[in-house]
Design an enzyme around this catalytic site. Sequence first.
Site, mmCIF file in Angstrom:
data_model
loop_
_atom_site.group_PDB
_atom_site.id
_atom_site.type_symbol
_atom_site.label_atom_id
_atom_site.label_comp_id
_atom_site.label_asym_id
_atom_site.label_seq_id
_atom_site.Cartn_x
_atom_site.Cartn_y
_atom_site.Cartn_z
ATOM 1 N N ARG A 52 -27.756 42.147 23.735
ATOM 2 C CA ARG A 52 -28.100 41.717 24.034
ATOM 3 C C ARG A 52 -27.235 40.247 24.538
ATOM 4 N NH1 ARG A 52 -34.457 39.707 22.871
ATOM 5 N NH2 ARG A 52 -33.991 38.121 24.411
ATOM 6 N N ASP A 54 -26.710 36.518 26.133
ATOM 7 C CA ASP A 54 -27.194 35.341 26.546
ATOM 8 C C ASP A 54 -27.620 35.501 28.120
ATOM 9 O OD1 ASP A 54 -28.989 34.710 24.432
ATOM 10 O OD2 ASP A 54 -27.592 33.877 23.193
ATOM 11 N N TYR A 114 -15.764 39.402 19.912
ATOM 12 C CA TYR A 114 -16.207 37.979 21.049
ATOM 13 C C TYR A 114 -15.046 37.326 20.932
ATOM 14 C CZ TYR A 114 -21.000 38.899 21.355
ATOM 15 O OH TYR A 114 -22.385 39.382 21.660
ATOM 16 N N ARG A 199 -21.849 31.066 18.892
ATOM 17 C CA ARG A 199 -22.111 30.117 19.311
ATOM 18 C C ARG A 199 -22.172 28.778 18.617
ATOM 19 N NH1 ARG A 199 -26.078 30.849 24.941
ATOM 20 N NH2 ARG A 199 -25.583 28.383 24.424
#
Length: 250
Positions: A52, A54, A114, A199
């Site tokens: 998922r 965001d 990422y 994050r």
Amino acid sequence: MSKNRYFIQLAYDGSLYHGWQTQPNAIAVQELLDKAMSVVFRQPIETLGCGRTDAGVHAADFFAHFDIENLAETNVISSIASINALLPYQIAAKQIIPVHNDAHARFDATSRAYKYHIHFVKNPFKYNRSWLLKDRLDITLMNIAAAELLNYTDFSCFSKSNTQTFTNNCKIVKAVFEEEDNGLVFTIKADRFLRNMVRAIMGTLIQIGKGELNLEEFKAIIESKNRSKAGQSVPACGLYLVKVEYNYIK
């Protein structure tokens, strides 16, 4: 009925979307993809993504699996242009790959990577694609702290609260900052990630760079397993899923 499973590889700019996963009262990437594929294949298509993302998070490399009934493999694989014609410009289908019928886009992924982009000078072409940060950072200290992540496995302190996961353990194999074009890029690779983990890690490492935390305090935050002790999550606009790997896809 004959049913076969496929992976579809995507890239998308998440600026306009409320993340990957279909949800009520918001536009998500999965919803638009499923609708486009259902039209092209003339049967209901439900994809399941590799994870998922965001709201506002981007993906340069994303996989989802889906099943097709009674349609030749060559017709499925060659449908990319038709699917792209029905998708908005911010979402691009790259390829469709035949896989075994038990293949799973989420559970079979062996690693994910990422990147988080920061820029220090106002640039209209980086709006919604990188985080504008006016503070100057000590990149050396941030890299020393980032390297410590490889020594831990329980990252509860960086996980969004009340998530339904069976474990908060992850194996991080790379975490490094590199200077690039009046900015900074953080690359992190692991076998799996928790919700909001990258994050939250970034927000805490920024505190290191600003001199608000030292290395021992950073390690104590990880060992506390307490989300409230870690830094605030950085904005979604700078985050990109850049690589998802599977043993059976080259």
